[in-house]
Design an enzyme around this catalytic site. Structure first.
Site, PDB file in Angstrom:
ATOM      1  N   THR A  76       0.850  -1.198   0.000  1.00  0.00           N
ATOM      2  CA  THR A  76       0.000   0.000   0.000  1.00  0.00           C
ATOM      3  C   THR A  76       0.886   1.248   0.000  1.00  0.00           C
ATOM      4  OG1 THR A  76      -1.739  -1.163   1.202  1.00  0.00           O
ATOM      5  CG2 THR A  76      -1.819   1.254   1.249  1.00  0.00           C
ATOM      6  N   ASN A 155      -4.990  -9.796  -7.617  1.00  0.00           N
ATOM      7  CA  ASN A 155      -5.167 -10.438  -6.311  1.00  0.00           C
ATOM      8  C   ASN A 155      -6.496 -11.172  -6.167  1.00  0.00           C
ATOM      9  OD1 ASN A 155      -5.724  -7.490  -6.457  1.00  0.00           O
ATOM     10  ND2 ASN A 155      -6.875  -7.944  -4.602  1.00  0.00           N
ATOM     11  N   GLN A 183       1.361  -9.576  -5.608  1.00  0.00           N
ATOM     12  CA  GLN A 183       0.952 -10.974  -5.732  1.00  0.00           C
ATOM     13  C   GLN A 183       1.906 -11.778  -6.624  1.00  0.00           C
ATOM     14  OE1 GLN A 183      -1.477 -12.440  -4.086  1.00  0.00           O
ATOM     15  NE2 GLN A 183      -2.548 -10.662  -3.258  1.00  0.00           N
ATOM     16  N   HIS A 205       4.440 -10.077   3.276  1.00  0.00           N
ATOM     17  CA  HIS A 205       3.478 -11.061   3.814  1.00  0.00           C
ATOM     18  C   HIS A 205       2.752 -11.831   2.719  1.00  0.00           C
ATOM     19  CE1 HIS A 205      -0.553  -8.939   3.410  1.00  0.00           C
ATOM     20  NE2 HIS A 205       0.243  -7.897   3.263  1.00  0.00           N
ATOM     21  N   THR A 244      13.172   5.081  11.014  1.00  0.00           N
ATOM     22  CA  THR A 244      14.109   4.033  11.422  1.00  0.00           C
ATOM     23  C   THR A 244      13.734   2.705  10.781  1.00  0.00           C
ATOM     24  OG1 THR A 244      14.497   5.163  13.500  1.00  0.00           O
ATOM     25  CG2 THR A 244      15.027   2.795  13.449  1.00  0.00           C
ATOM     26  N   CYS A 330      -8.821  -7.606   1.228  1.00  0.00           N
ATOM     27  CA  CYS A 330      -8.295  -6.310   1.646  1.00  0.00           C
ATOM     28  C   CYS A 330      -9.414  -5.310   1.820  1.00  0.00           C
ATOM     29  CB  CYS A 330      -7.295  -5.775   0.629  1.00  0.00           C
ATOM     30  SG  CYS A 330      -5.952  -6.904   0.418  1.00  0.00           S
TER      31      CYS A 330
END
Ligand SMILES: Cc1ncc(COP(=O)(O)O)c(C=O)c1O
Length: 394
Positions: A76, A155, A183, A205, A244, A330
């Protein structure tokens, strides 16, 4: 079966983190916990070395140079940075962006916002399989076009787009090409040079890494892509993305991509065979199904089916032992039928009667057989009820 965990067939929504990936990341919480930007001491230097290694692993997986990888929180963020960042940096040259109706909302929503801000947006229609042709892209380009954004793999229906052709075309016309490859990475071969890609979004992920870490590939030469950063701050990631670095997650992403690309050929044949077995078993028991997406050119783990006269949500509820998705997970909070299924020509009823099965690395033959049984039983029951309740049935 209810005491068991449900069968997980929702691998497009997310994947289980591979235990080897978890093992690789753990020391970076409690032992090598330095800040990768704080390299005046050993803690920071070791963290920086681990980040450098992961950057190499990710670059290698897509044919890029390590200096072209910018870490983000996921696809995203990568899509937002690519689209808004590249367009804003190129605003002097033009005001037009080309994308497609089958894209993920993480592409469509940024371009909608840009439309409200005065950008001209062309949203291409796909064919009935969800595919965007290079010809369609060529027909949309104008001398004001600065960016084309077309996903590598869909997706919902798994369809693969001809990104090599689209990339070459964009390069010939001097237009930047972004692809959302969330994907695709680790599932199909990607090479940013062969494919003429200038910007490419990835998310760990989706390939058995953890949630909350992703990357954007940003081409350094031929052409050098300029981006307006979305976050201002410490100037990390060559100024493209301050903040960071999440060292354990980055180490995990590097390990995950290396494992996925290394096993890609063998894994995709195994998953494709299981997917075809699932499809055949459902088709043998359930009449009135329709396959959505490209019959052959689609992700090995994808099976998106419509079941006529059955509501997809009710079907999901009726087979609680199988975890699948109706429409895009999603945007599962969104009760509207899937925009992708509508884009490929399904009417609202058929779109609402659809389920997406997403098979993955940990799917077994036994699970596939149990899932097919569960689908057949649930569809039978719901169709039986529909007849009994139908006002037309008496
Ligand atoms: C094609 C595509 N793009 C973008 C995303 C968003 O990815 P992330 O969850 O990493 O932000 C997804 C996730 O479902 C996706 O499938």
């Amino acid at each position: 079966m209810s005491a068991r965990r449900p069968i997980y067939l929702d691998n497009h929504a997310t994947t289980r983190t591979d235990p080897r990936v978890v093992e690789a990341m753990l020391p970076y919480f409690t032992e090598v916990y330095g800040n990768a930007a704080s390299i005046s001491h050993r803690f920071g230097r070791e963290a920086a070395e681990a980040v450098d290694h992961a950057r190499e692993q990710i670059a290698l997986a897509i044919g890029a140079d390590a200096r072209e990888i910018v870490f983000t929180s996921g696809a995203t963020e990568s899509n937002n940075l690519a689209i808004k960042g590249a367009a804003q940096a190129a605003a002097k040259r033009g005001n037009h962006i080309v994308t497609a109706s089958t894209e993920h909302r993480a592409v469509l929503d940024p371009v909608r916002r840009m439309a409200r801000e005065g950008w001209e947006i062309t949203v291409l229609d796909s064919d009935e399989h969800g595919r965007i042709s290079a010809e369609a892209v060529a027909g949309a380009l104008t001398d004001r076009t600065v960016l084309v954004s077309i996903m590598a793999a869909n997706n919902e229906v798994g369809t693969l787009n001809p990104i090599t052709e689209i990339g070459r075309l964009c390069h010939d016309r001097g237009v930047l090409f972004h692809t959302d490859a969330a994907q695709a990475v680790g599932k199909i071969p990607i090479d940013v040079h062969r494919d003429g890609v200038d910007l490419l979004s990835l998310s760990a992920h989706k390939f058995y890494g953890p949630k909350g870490i992703g990357a954007l590939y940003v081409r350094r030469r031929d052409p050098q892509v300029r981006l307006q950063p979305m976050l201002d701050g410490g100037g990390h990631e060559r100024g493209f993305r301050s903040g960071t670095l999440a060292v354990p997650l980055i180490v995990a992403m590097g390990t995950a991509v290396e494992l996925a690309v290394g096993a890609m050929d063998e894994e995709s044949s195994r998953i494709r065979a299981l997917r075809d077995r699932l499809h055949a078993a459902i088709a043998a028991q359930v009449p009135g199904i329709r396959l959505n997406g490209h019959p052959t050119d689609r992700l090995a783990g994808n099976l998106n089916l419509s079941f006529s006269d059955v509501d997809g949500e009710a079907l999901m509820m009726a087979m609680r032992d199988v975890a699948v998705s109706s429409g895009s997970a999603c945007s599962a909070a969104d009760p509207e039928p899937s925009h992708v299924l509508r884009a490929i020509g399904l009417d609202d009823d058929l779109a609402r009667s659809s389920l997406r099965f997403g098979l993955g690395r940990f799917t077994t033959e036994e699970e596939v057989d149990l899932a097919a049984e569960a689908v057949a039983t649930a569809v039978d029951r719901l169709r039986g009820q529909a007849v009994a309740w139908s006002p037309l049935s008496g």
